[in-house]
Design a protein around this motif. Structure first.
Motif, PDB file in Angstrom:
ATOM      1  N   TRP A  97      18.897  41.048  53.580  1.00  0.00           N
ATOM      2  CA  TRP A  97      18.363  41.786  54.855  1.00  0.00           C
ATOM      3  C   TRP A  97      18.280  40.788  56.011  1.00  0.00           C
ATOM      4  O   TRP A  97      18.497  40.931  56.902  1.00  0.00           O
ATOM      5  CB  TRP A  97      17.367  42.985  54.485  1.00  0.00           C
ATOM      6  N   TYR A  98      17.022  40.256  55.764  1.00  0.00           N
ATOM      7  CA  TYR A  98      16.263  39.219  56.576  1.00  0.00           C
ATOM      8  C   TYR A  98      17.317  38.074  57.251  1.00  0.00           C
ATOM      9  O   TYR A  98      17.251  38.281  58.873  1.00  0.00           O
ATOM     10  CB  TYR A  98      15.127  38.769  55.630  1.00  0.00           C
ATOM     11  N   GLN A 102      18.262  42.232  42.895  1.00  0.00           N
ATOM     12  CA  GLN A 102      17.940  42.376  43.887  1.00  0.00           C
ATOM     13  C   GLN A 102      18.035  43.045  44.128  1.00  0.00           C
ATOM     14  O   GLN A 102      17.929  43.971  46.576  1.00  0.00           O
ATOM     15  CB  GLN A 102      20.040  42.001  44.348  1.00  0.00           C
ATOM     16  N   GLN A 103      17.511  44.839  43.526  1.00  0.00           N
ATOM     17  CA  GLN A 103      17.072  45.815  44.172  1.00  0.00           C
ATOM     18  C   GLN A 103      16.157  45.555  45.183  1.00  0.00           C
ATOM     19  O   GLN A 103      15.229  45.368  44.043  1.00  0.00           O
ATOM     20  CB  GLN A 103      17.101  47.326  43.212  1.00  0.00           C
ATOM     21  N   VAL A 104      15.640  46.497  45.804  1.00  0.00           N
ATOM     22  CA  VAL A 104      14.503  46.001  47.147  1.00  0.00           C
ATOM     23  C   VAL A 104      13.713  47.774  46.836  1.00  0.00           C
ATOM     24  O   VAL A 104      14.413  48.232  48.246  1.00  0.00           O
ATOM     25  CB  VAL A 104      14.392  45.719  48.388  1.00  0.00           C
ATOM     26  N   LEU A 138      12.630  50.327  48.896  1.00  0.00           N
ATOM     27  CA  LEU A 138      12.953  50.965  51.211  1.00  0.00           C
ATOM     28  C   LEU A 138      10.810  50.879  50.952  1.00  0.00           C
ATOM     29  O   LEU A 138      11.213  50.135  52.383  1.00  0.00           O
ATOM     30  CB  LEU A 138      13.010  52.776  50.805  1.00  0.00           C
ATOM     31  N   GLU A 139      10.241  50.981  50.437  1.00  0.00           N
ATOM     32  CA  GLU A 139       8.625  50.407  50.892  1.00  0.00           C
ATOM     33  C   GLU A 139       8.246  49.035  51.089  1.00  0.00           C
ATOM     34  O   GLU A 139       7.617  49.138  51.816  1.00  0.00           O
ATOM     35  CB  GLU A 139       8.045  51.222  50.149  1.00  0.00           C
ATOM     36  N   ASP A 140       9.247  48.223  50.522  1.00  0.00           N
ATOM     37  CA  ASP A 140       8.820  46.956  50.605  1.00  0.00           C
ATOM     38  C   ASP A 140       9.825  46.383  51.611  1.00  0.00           C
ATOM     39  O   ASP A 140      10.057  44.976  51.889  1.00  0.00           O
ATOM     40  CB  ASP A 140       9.313  46.618  48.723  1.00  0.00           C
ATOM     41  N   MET A 141      11.154  47.133  52.099  1.00  0.00           N
ATOM     42  CA  MET A 141      11.702  46.664  52.965  1.00  0.00           C
ATOM     43  C   MET A 141      10.957  45.564  54.449  1.00  0.00           C
ATOM     44  O   MET A 141      11.498  44.992  54.541  1.00  0.00           O
ATOM     45  CB  MET A 141      13.422  47.553  53.319  1.00  0.00           C
ATOM     46  N   PRO A 142      10.379  46.705  54.850  1.00  0.00           N
ATOM     47  CA  PRO A 142       9.697  45.826  56.567  1.00  0.00           C
ATOM     48  C   PRO A 142       8.766  44.669  56.238  1.00  0.00           C
ATOM     49  O   PRO A 142       8.430  43.426  56.706  1.00  0.00           O
ATOM     50  CB  PRO A 142       9.006  47.207  56.290  1.00  0.00           C
ATOM     51  N   SER A 143       8.474  44.331  54.667  1.00  0.00           N
ATOM     52  CA  SER A 143       8.258  43.257  54.787  1.00  0.00           C
ATOM     53  C   SER A 143       8.575  41.902  54.156  1.00  0.00           C
ATOM     54  O   SER A 143       8.021  41.118  54.232  1.00  0.00           O
ATOM     55  CB  SER A 143       6.776  43.840  52.871  1.00  0.00           C
ATOM     56  N   THR A 201      18.102  50.086  48.103  1.00  0.00           N
ATOM     57  CA  THR A 201      17.396  50.405  46.910  1.00  0.00           C
ATOM     58  C   THR A 201      18.070  51.019  46.307  1.00  0.00           C
ATOM     59  O   THR A 201      17.554  51.374  44.775  1.00  0.00           O
ATOM     60  CB  THR A 201      17.207  51.393  47.992  1.00  0.00           C
ATOM     61  N   LEU A 202      19.591  50.959  45.941  1.00  0.00           N
ATOM     62  CA  LEU A 202      20.690  50.864  44.790  1.00  0.00           C
ATOM     63  C   LEU A 202      20.084  50.875  43.809  1.00  0.00           C
ATOM     64  O   LEU A 202      19.880  49.238  43.765  1.00  0.00           O
ATOM     65  CB  LEU A 202      22.184  50.760  45.163  1.00  0.00           C
TER      66      LEU A 202
END
Length: 539
Positions: A74-75, A252-254, A256-261, A245-246
């Protein structure tokens, strides 16, 4: 505005919209010489070779980038899109405010949503999709575009184009069925499917760009369009975070609360070479370990190749044609496949194409050649009025047919009526951001710029130049009134000789009809004197 003059290659010929090459005639001046033709051909050949190399590099380093930063897909999507926003903002300038109306922003947002979803799925699926398989799957955008164009635009294609699309589908199916479902070659069926799904919004974006601005009555700055599309891509990437988050993504699942980090971790990995994932990693069912000490090379090399690929695509279309860029896209397939199997280019990530990959590659190239040949064989009579191909210049409406026995007045007025009823359109190439090279360059259909008539000052200047005569403004006594440069044909500056001309015109009106000499100024009383003596007196 980014590449002025490239659209001059398009013309309306014989009642059908076709892309033609401007002939080199005597009207083109020095371009008729053999040296200029050789220089033009060598320049086009250089741009074509550089486009081929940059497109292969873009394809190869896209895979290397996703392999070097597997935990930050995503980054990478945000970075490869956001980097173009300030570039397009600078190129657009003040046009951002003039062409940012609500109806235009709505169309920009649709394009940005399609491109954003496509970029997110490409990066996510490319993590565990081998480079050769990426090359093969990306060709599926052609049959998908054909299906969507027929369903949504009622667009017609030649039978050979349908045949070529079917052959491409068969080649992709062979690649998956003969290759098996093992992960030895870096292919995961789930991520292969995600990468394939990215072709659907890519095709939707291409189809929408063909018709988005058909009814727009005005000049559209392509740089403004690309700025807003990139901005909406960034917003779409934020909205696409739930995809990561699937549960089917496995390691590779992340959450949702860890996505901003990921923004902070990705920045520290890329710019500070600090590994963020170094423990409990590397096993078959664990995350991949970070390689942040060398990741910056792959990322910035990809960004450089992506920029060069877009620049040379536009240069090839400007100096050559869109068909030449399609040929480069076809040649890219075998070259990229060989590059993915080369340890000199890929290093330890090199995966030699298997027998099934080579068979599928040959089948897909055969399908591409059939598809291209069908497009060339399509006769103008078979083309619908709203045919929107990148190699065509569009026109709305149809030209009225002349009467059976036209009178002289009708023959003179016919071109005026035809020009008034027709709205000329052209295809402008766009940048491809944040993904692999497209099979076909991205185009958007916009209204062609209107021809601006020359001003009276410009006409007089051109007449002096054509006759080999000097303007009176170049005389020693009047040289200080001369403008610093020749007036532009697209502007209407006030003549520095305006007051003198007005005074002489008033004088001529009082003295009755007068003759005009070559300078275009009315002579003083006593105009029967030689013109050379009169001009000397005025000087």
């Amino acid at each position: 505005k980014l590449w002025p003059g490239w659209s001059a290659k398009y013309a309306h010929v014989s009642g059908s919209e076709r892309c033609v090459r401007q002939p080199m005639t005597a009207k083109n001046g020095d371009a008729n010489s053999l040296g200029d033709r050789l220089a033009a051909n060598s320049t086009l050949g250089l741009y074509t070779c550089l486009l081929l190399l940059s497109s292969v590099g873009n394809q190869v380093y896209f895979k290397r980038m996703t392999s070097a930063m597997q935990n930050y897909g995503w980054y990478l999507t945000q970075l490869s899109t956001l980097i173009y926003v300030p570039v397009f903002a600078f190129l657009a300038g003040t046009g951002l405010m003039h062409q940012s109306k609500r109806d235009m922003l709505k169309k920009f947002s649709i394009m940005g949503v399609f491109d954003g979803i496509a970029g997110s799925l490409q990066v996510l699926g490319g993590v565990q999709t081998s480079g050769t398989m990426q090359v093969l799957i990306s060709q599926s955008v052609i049959p998908i575009t054909i299906v969507l164009s027929v369903l949504l635009l009622r667009k017609q294609y030649h039978s050979l184009q349908h045949t070529g699309a079917g052959i491409i589908v068969c080649g992709i199916v062979l690649a998956k069925t003969l290759g098996g479902d093992s992960n030895d070659n870096g292919n995961n069926p789930v991520f292969n499917t995600i990468f394939f799904l990215a072709m659907v919004p890519t095709a939707l974006s291409s189809v929408f760009k063909e018709v988005a601005f058909k009814g727009f009555d005005g000049d559209l700055d392509v740089n403004v369009l690309q700025f807003w599309v990139a901005m909406f891509q960034v917003v779409t990437n934020f909205l696409a975070m739930p995809i990561y988050t699937l549960n089917v993504l496995g390691p590779q699942q992340v959450p949702l609360e860890d996505m901003p980090s990921l923004l902070v971790k990705g920045t520290r990995c890329l710019f500070f070479q600090e590994n963020q994932v170094s423990t409990h990693c590397g096993a078959p069912h664990e995350k991949a370990c970070d390689q942040c000490d060398t990741a910056w090379r792959a990322v910035f090399t990809f960004l450089a190749f992506n920029l060069l690929y877009n620049v040379f695509t536009i240069l090839v279309i400007k100096h050559g044609s869109a068909a030449l860029s399609f040929l480069v896209a076809t040649l890219r397939m075998p070259m990229a496949s060989m590059a993915f199997g080369s340890s000199l280019i890929m290093g330890s990530e090199a995966v030699a194409p298997g027998t099934s990959d080579m068979i599928s590659l040959v089948v897909i190239i055969l399908g591409l050649c059939t598809y291209r040949y069908g497009g060339q064989r399509m006769k103008p009579a078979e083309m619908p009025a709203d045919m929107t191909s990148p190699s065509m210049s569009m026109s709305e409406g149809s030209a009225p047919s002349p009467p059976a026995s036209p009178s002289p007045s009708s023959r003179l007025s016919e071109p005026l009526r035809r020009g008034a009823q027709k709205a000329k359109f052209m295809f402008a190439p766009l940048f491809s951001t944040g993904g692999i090279p497209r099979v076909e360059p991205a185009f958007v259909m916009v209204r062609a710029p209107k021809v601006v008539p020359r001003t009276a000052v410009r006409v007089r200047h051109d007449l002096y130049h054509k006759l080999g005569a000097a303007s009176p403004l170049h005389s020693p006594q009047l040289r200080h009134l001369s403008p610093p440069a020749s007036p532009s044909p697209f502007s209407s500056p006030r003549s520095p000789f305006h007051e003198i001309e007005q005074g002489m015109a008033h004088e001529g009106a009082q003295n009755g009809p007068t003759d005009f000499d070559i300078t275009g100024l009315a002579p003083a009383p006593g105009h029967n004197k030689p013109a050379r003596e009169l001009r000397g007196q005025r000087a």
